[in-house]
Scaffold this motif. Structure first.
Motif, PDB file in Angstrom:
ATOM      1  N   GLY A  87      -5.980  -3.446  -3.978  1.00  0.00           N
ATOM      2  CA  GLY A  87      -6.007  -3.107  -2.645  1.00  0.00           C
ATOM      3  C   GLY A  87      -7.344  -3.459  -1.837  1.00  0.00           C
ATOM      4  O   GLY A  87      -7.184  -3.846  -0.772  1.00  0.00           O
ATOM      5  N   VAL A  88      -8.244  -3.461  -2.604  1.00  0.00           N
ATOM      6  CA  VAL A  88      -9.584  -3.859  -2.133  1.00  0.00           C
ATOM      7  C   VAL A  88      -9.659  -5.440  -1.673  1.00  0.00           C
ATOM      8  O   VAL A  88     -10.025  -5.824  -0.631  1.00  0.00           O
ATOM      9  N   LEU A  95      -7.141   4.647  -2.303  1.00  0.00           N
ATOM     10  CA  LEU A  95      -7.811   4.015  -3.355  1.00  0.00           C
ATOM     11  C   LEU A  95      -8.618   5.332  -4.056  1.00  0.00           C
ATOM     12  O   LEU A  95      -8.690   5.148  -5.206  1.00  0.00           O
ATOM     13  N   GLN A  96      -8.963   6.269  -3.360  1.00  0.00           N
ATOM     14  CA  GLN A  96      -9.334   7.460  -3.801  1.00  0.00           C
ATOM     15  C   GLN A  96      -8.235   8.215  -4.741  1.00  0.00           C
ATOM     16  O   GLN A  96      -8.578   8.548  -6.158  1.00  0.00           O
ATOM     17  N   VAL A 111      -5.979  -0.411  -7.374  1.00  0.00           N
ATOM     18  CA  VAL A 111      -7.314  -0.136  -6.698  1.00  0.00           C
ATOM     19  C   VAL A 111      -7.883  -1.493  -6.355  1.00  0.00           C
ATOM     20  O   VAL A 111      -8.314  -1.695  -5.050  1.00  0.00           O
ATOM     21  N   VAL A 112      -8.150  -2.325  -7.137  1.00  0.00           N
ATOM     22  CA  VAL A 112      -8.825  -3.589  -7.154  1.00  0.00           C
ATOM     23  C   VAL A 112      -8.060  -4.511  -6.203  1.00  0.00           C
ATOM     24  O   VAL A 112      -8.640  -5.063  -5.154  1.00  0.00           O
ATOM     25  N   SER A 128      -7.158  -6.202   1.276  1.00  0.00           N
ATOM     26  CA  SER A 128      -7.717  -5.790   2.604  1.00  0.00           C
ATOM     27  C   SER A 128      -8.894  -6.812   2.868  1.00  0.00           C
ATOM     28  O   SER A 128      -9.095  -7.144   4.035  1.00  0.00           O
ATOM     29  N   TYR A 143       0.781  -1.096   0.031  1.00  0.00           N
ATOM     30  CA  TYR A 143      -0.037   0.054   0.121  1.00  0.00           C
ATOM     31  C   TYR A 143       0.946   1.394  -0.019  1.00  0.00           C
ATOM     32  O   TYR A 143       0.469   2.206  -0.653  1.00  0.00           O
ATOM     33  N   LYS A 202      -6.409   3.351   3.656  1.00  0.00           N
ATOM     34  CA  LYS A 202      -6.831   2.597   2.547  1.00  0.00           C
ATOM     35  C   LYS A 202      -7.694   3.419   1.770  1.00  0.00           C
ATOM     36  O   LYS A 202      -7.327   3.461   0.375  1.00  0.00           O
ATOM     37  N   LEU A 203      -8.605   4.146   2.096  1.00  0.00           N
ATOM     38  CA  LEU A 203      -9.692   5.098   1.351  1.00  0.00           C
ATOM     39  C   LEU A 203      -8.995   6.122   0.637  1.00  0.00           C
ATOM     40  O   LEU A 203      -9.162   6.304  -0.463  1.00  0.00           O
ATOM     41  N   GLY A 260      -5.799   6.518  -6.393  1.00  0.00           N
ATOM     42  CA  GLY A 260      -5.778   5.599  -7.605  1.00  0.00           C
ATOM     43  C   GLY A 260      -6.807   6.038  -8.726  1.00  0.00           C
ATOM     44  O   GLY A 260      -6.646   5.957  -9.827  1.00  0.00           O
ATOM     45  N   VAL A 261      -8.089   6.006  -8.161  1.00  0.00           N
ATOM     46  CA  VAL A 261      -9.374   6.404  -9.089  1.00  0.00           C
ATOM     47  C   VAL A 261      -9.040   7.610  -9.565  1.00  0.00           C
ATOM     48  O   VAL A 261      -9.448   7.698 -10.939  1.00  0.00           O
TER      49      VAL A 261
END
Length: 527
Positions: free
Chosen positions: A417-418, A399-400, A414-415, A421, A313, A395-396, A402-403
């Motif tokens: 990472g989800v 991911l944000q 992003v995928v 998790s 991460y 993490k949020l 990355g988006v």
């Protein structure tokens, strides 16, 4: 008074404390008082340093009156001061835990005469690595902390610890030699090793030479940070050490490697030359690490694999080269240092209460010790990224970012990472269900201590208290996530801009090579 002038004390105080602790080798109580007192004073100093740069200030101090680029310079900014505070909080909690364990065990697992001075030397090396403004002093910081870690890892002299120590020493020496060769090549090419000066002079080299030096530093730091595929050594090395040693290693040592990667990537090699390889490495580190964790039946080995996985991460945030991504990575580093250390300390308590760290031999711990169950549950949910804990917030943010970046590789991460998790939650839930929730007699190989709970001793209050304190500190990162993100985002913007760092060391008259229009930095497309 410029508080940065006191920054050398963050390194000197632990060194002086180590010397005093060694002189008190026959006075165990005095040793403990000195060690805890020195680290407490160091933490107070570092909190003052963080306050002094809270709103974005960057200051430096030269040692011995030698001005850069000839002399050694220490730089205090938001990133370095935040790492100092978090690392010393963790180090102090682990020291108190180790003191309680030593008193309970008669110093058999962590002999006071050896442990305390060596531990303070380790803290000094970590602080030096965070503060230094030149590559060779960074190398010195690594060697100080690694030399101390060799001793700490082999405390007790058991066969497994010696074998793990040999592997750890060999890998560490290889990475250090590679780092030293890279420093020599950089000095030969530029005539300097001061990082602020290198930020200007490396840009004057041809692209091929830059790429070679860049890759060498990344590989050296990647070994120390345990990124895939350079992480093979960690799961076999850390779990064999005494519980407090494993905890501080897991919390700090790999993060010093991550810190070095972040500092050199943003300051010395701005641009997106190796961003794609870094993203691939980040994805593989996350996925391979967590798959390894799922295959483990020993809690310490499982946590060692999650440690590797979550380094991914941080590398992901670095590879995005944006304020949003790097800021989230800085936040996540602070979070992970705290939570990972807490979980290893709790695992040490599990071993004492349940007789083992293997989930095949554990059961019924929630009923046997509700407090121990709570101390495990909170950082475990934090590590898995369950709302509203700081792990979720970090993490949020990643991911944000990355988006927002929107590239196919970033979306893949992003995928990834989800998924990582969710798999972390699965691994943690497996430990909870088997070690805490089921009945002791349902374990495959139940430890006799669990089948006769009346014979189980009470956990030392000092060990439980220090662990609880660190768990509370991890929760505080959630409660004060707003101010912490303010520092993290501010440090990311300063690192990507570079001018504040360079001017603090070399003076305002130095022209900083441009990275792009200012609005790009503000929107997150820093490179």
């Amino acid at each position: 008074m410029n508080l940065a002038n006191l920054s050398p004390l963050a390194v000197l105080l632990p060194i002086l404390g180590a010397a005093l602790a060694f002189l008190l080798i026959r006075h165990h109580t005095a040793q403990r008082v000195v060690s805890i007192g020195i680290l407490s004073a160091t933490l107070l100093l570092e909190c003052l340093l963080l306050i002094s740069v809270w709103d974005g200030g960057t200051t430096s101090v030269t040692l011995g009156g030698w001005l850069p680029p000839w002399g050694v310079v220490l730089v205090v900014d938001q990133f370095s001061s935040l790492m100092l505070v978090v690392s010393t909080v963790v180090s102090l909690a682990v020291l108190i835990y180790a003191t309680g364990q030593g008193m309970a065990d008669g110093d058999q697992e962590a002999p006071v005469s050896i442990f305390h001075p060596t531990y303070l030397i380790l803290v000094a090396g970590v602080s030096n690595a965070f503060l230094t403004g030149d590559l060779f002093n960074l190398y010195v910081g690594f060697e100080i902390l690694l030399t101390a870690s060799y001793v700490l890892m082999t405390l007790g002299g058991t066969g497994p610890r010696i074998r793990a120590g040999v592997t750890y020493v060999v890998v560490s020496v290889v990475s250090s030699v590679l780092f030293l060769i890279a420093i020599a090549m950089i000095y030969g090419a530029t005539g300097t090793i001061t990082m602020a000066d290198l930020a200007i002079k490396l840009a004057e080299l041809d692209q091929g030479t830059q790429n070679l030096l860049h890759v060498m530093l990344l590989v050296a730091f990647g070994i120390k940070a345990a990124v895939f595929p350079l992480s093979f050594w960690l799961p076999d090395s850390y779990p064999t050490a005494p519980a407090p040693v494993t905890a501080v290693f897991a919390g700090l040592l790999t993060k010093v490697g991550v810190y070095a990667m972040v500092r050199t990537e943003t300051l010395l090699f701005p641009g997106d030359t190796l961003n794609v390889p870094l993203m691939v490495v980040a994805l593989l580190t996350m996925v391979v690490g967590i798959l390894g964790a799922l295959a483990q039946s020993d809690i310490k080995r499982l946590l060692s694999f999650t440690l590797v996985s979550h380094i991914g991460y941080m590398v992901f945030g670095l590879a995005m080269s944006s304020v949003a991504g790097l800021g989230a990575a800085v936040f996540y580093v602070a979070h992970h240092i705290t939570v990972q250390t807490s979980l290893f300390l709790v695992t040490g308590l599990i071993e004492r209460r349940g007789g083992s760290s293997s989930i095949d031999r554990l059961g019924g711990l929630a009923k046997l010790s509700p407090l121990l169950a709570l101390l495990f549950f909170i950082p475990a949910m934090n590590l898995a990224g369950i709302p509203p804990f700081s792990g979720f917030l970090g993490k949020l943010g990643l991911l944000q970012a990355g988006v927002e970046l929107g590239t196919p590789l970033a979306i893949t991460l992003v995928v990834g990472g989800v998924v990582t998790s969710l798999l972390t939650l699965l691994a943690i839930a497996r430990v909870w269900n088997r070690a805490f929730w089921r009945k002791p007699e349902d374990a495959e190989y139940p430890d006799p201590a669990l089948l006769n709970p009346g014979n189980v001793g009470v956990l030392p209050r000092t060990m439980v208290g220090s662990t609880a304190g660190l768990v509370v500190f991890g929760v505080a990162l959630t409660v004060f996530a707003g101010p912490l993100f303010h520092v993290a985002d501010g440090s990311a913007g300063i690192m990507l801009d570079r001018s504040a760092y360079i001017h603090s060391v070399l003076g305002d008259s130095v022209e900083v090579p441009p990275l792009g229009p200012p609005e790009e930095l503000q929107t997150g497309d820093a490179k």
